[in-house]
Design a protein around this motif. Structure first.
Motif: not given
Length: 413
Positions: A294-299, A307-313
Motif C-alpha cells: 500500500a505504501v507505494q500507491c500512497a507515495l 527515491a522513496a517510491i522506488g524503495v516502496a516498490a
C-alpha cells in the motif's frame, strides 16, 4: 541443508535451465512483437490486438492445459508447448525477415502461441515436485523465482537491442531458439512414471475434480481471490498511472525507471530469501508483507520523491516474489500430485483474468475519479482486504506442514 542442494538433482538442473532460458525469451518477445506490429501498420490499436490475442487465448485454454498436464506426463506436455511456440516464433521471425508478414497473420500466430503457453505453466508447477525431494521443494521454487526475475532485465535489454539494431524478425527468431533449447533440455530429463487411474478420461469430470481440489482447502481459493483482486484494484492502477504521473510530476521516464528497477531488485531479493526462509504461519506473515505494498500507491498518490517510491516498490516486489515461492511450495505440498496442475490452472486463471481487466479499466476509472483517488483506493483496499483475509480461520491458523503424500517412487518413465 546447502543453499544450492536442489541444483545437485540432475532433473531439477535441467528443468531450472529450461525455465531460465524460457523466461529470457518471454521477456525478449513483447518488445519485438510491439515494434513488429508498429512497423507493419503504425497502429497502437493493432499492438493492443496482438497482445490481447495472446492473453485471451491463454486464459481461455488454461483449464484445458491443467487437465492435460494432470492426465499426461508433464514433461511431455511442456515439450509440446515449447515445440508449438518454437514454430510460432520461427514463422513470425521468418515472415518478418522476408518482409512478407501480414498483421492479421501475426495476430493469429500470437493467439496460437498464447494457447500453447497455457499448457506450459500448470505442467511446470506440477513438475517441480517430481524433480526434487520434499525437503528441497522450497529451495527449488526459490531458484525458479530467481531465474524469473534475473531474466527480466536481461531479456528486455536483449530484445530492445536486437530490435533497434537488426530488427524485430531476428529478435523473434532468437526467441524461437530459446523455445527449442528449453524443449531440448526437458527432453533429457528422466523422471519416475506416474501412476494413472484405469478409468477412461472424461474432461468435464476431471475439470470438476480439479475444482473440488481447488475449493477443498479454504485458504487456496480465498488467497487466489484476494491476489486476483489485488491485481485489479492495487497493482494495475499503480503501473498504468505511474508512467503518466512520472512524466508530468516526477521528472519523466528516468524517474519511472527508478521505480521499476526498485521493484525488480526487490523481486530478485525476495526469490533469494525464498531459498532458505519459510515462516511457519505462512499466510499471516505474507499478508503482513503484502499490506506494505500500500505504501507505494500512497507515495505515488502524493507525488513523493522518486527515491522513496522506488524503495516502496522494492518492498512490494520483495513481498510478491517471496510470497510466490512460499505459495508454490505450499500448494505443491498440500495438493495431491494427480490434481496439482488443475489447481494451478484455476489459480493462474484467476490472476490472468483480473490483471488485463485492471490494465483496461485503470485509465477510464482514473479519468472519472482522479489518479490520486484511484491510488488511494488501491492502497486502502490492500490494507483492509488483508485484514479481512487474515480473519478467515483457515488462513489465520494455517501452519506449514509436510507433503500430503510421499514423493513418487523412482521408476523409469
Amino acid at each position: 541443508m546447502a543453499v544450492a542442494a536442489a541444483l545437485g538433482e540432475r532433473n531439477f538442473r535441467l528443468l531450472a535451465s529450461a525455465r531460465t532460458i524460457s523466461f529470457f525469451g518471454t521477456n525478449l518477445a513483447p518488445i519485438a512483437v510491439a515494434f513488429a506490429v508498429l512497423g507493419l501498420t503504425g497502429s497502437a490499436t493493432d499492438v493492443g490486438f496482438a497482445f490481447a490475442a495472446w492473453t485471451l487465448a491463454q486464459i481461455s485454454t488454461l483449464l484445458v492445459g491443467g487437465v492435460i498436464a494432470d492426465r499426461l506426463p508433464r514433461r511431455r506436455v511442456m515439450i509440446a508447448s515449447d515445440t508449438a511456440n518454437f514454430c510460432v516464433r520461427a514463422a513470425m521471425g521468418a515472415f518478418l525477415v522476408a518482409g512478407s508478414m501480414d498483421v492479421r497473420v501475426l495476430i493469429a500466430l500470437q493467439a496460437v502461441g498464447g494457447a500453447a503457453t497455457a499448457f506450459y505453466s500448470p505442467a511446470s508447477t506440477g513438475l517441480v515436485p517430481e524433480t526434487v525431494s520434499p525437503a528441497l521443494l522450497q529451495q527449488a521454487n526459490g531458484f525458479m523465482s530467481v531465474a524469473r526475475y534475473a531474466a527480466f532485465p536481461l531479456g528486455a535489454a536483449a530484445g530492445g537491442t536486437i530490435v533497434a539494431t537488426i530488427g524485430s524478425g531476428w529478435a523473434l527468431l532468437l526467441d524461437a531458439a530459446t523455445y527449442a533449447t528449453s524443449a531440448l533440455l526437458l527432453s533429457r530429463m528422466h523422471l519416475p512414471a506416474r501412476a494413472r487411474t484405469a478409468a477412461a478420461p472424461n474432461f468435464v469430470h476431471e475439470l470438476r475434480e480439479g475444482w473440488q481440489a481447488f475449493t477443498e482447502h479454504t485458504w487456496v481459493w480465498v488467497l487466489t481471490l484476494w491476489i486476483s483482486l489485488y491485481f485489479l484494484i492495487t497493482y494495475a492502477p499503480f503501473f498504468v498511472l505511474g508512467p503518466y504521473i512520472a512524466r508530468s510530476s516526477l521528472g519523466g521516464a528516468a524517474a519511472w525507471a527508478v521505480v521499476v528497477t526498485g521493484e525488480a531488485i526487490g523481486s530478485l531479493v525476495g526469490g533469494l530469501v525464498g531459498l532458505r526462509l519459510r515462516p511457519n504461519r505462512a499466510w499471516v506473515a505474507l499478508g503482513s508483507l503484502f499490506a506494505v505494498s500500500a505504501v507505494q500507491c500512497a507515495l505515488l498518490a502524493v507525488r513523493a520523491p522518486v527515491a522513496a517510491i522506488g524503495v516502496a516498490a522494492a518492498a512490494a516486489g520483495f513481498a510478491f516474489a517471496f510470497g510466490t515461492v512460499v505459495w508454490d511450495t505450499t500448494l505443491q505440498e498440500q495438493i495431491p500430485r494427480d490434481r496439482l496442475s488443475r489447481v494451478s490452472a484455476y489459480n493462474w486463471l484467476g490472476a490472468m483474468a483480473f490483471l488485463p481487466a485492471g490494465y483496461a479499466i485503470a485509465g477510464p476509472v482514473a479519468d472519472l475519479i482522479g489518479m490520486s483517488t484511484s491510488l488511494w483506493i488501491g492502497a486502502a483496499w490492500i490494507v483492509v482486504s488483508t485484514a479481512a483475509v487474515l480473519c478467515v480461520r483457515d488462513v489465520r491458523r494455517f501452519r506449514v506442514r509436510g507433503p500430503v503424500e510421499p514423493a513418487p517412487a523412482l521408476a523409469a518413465g
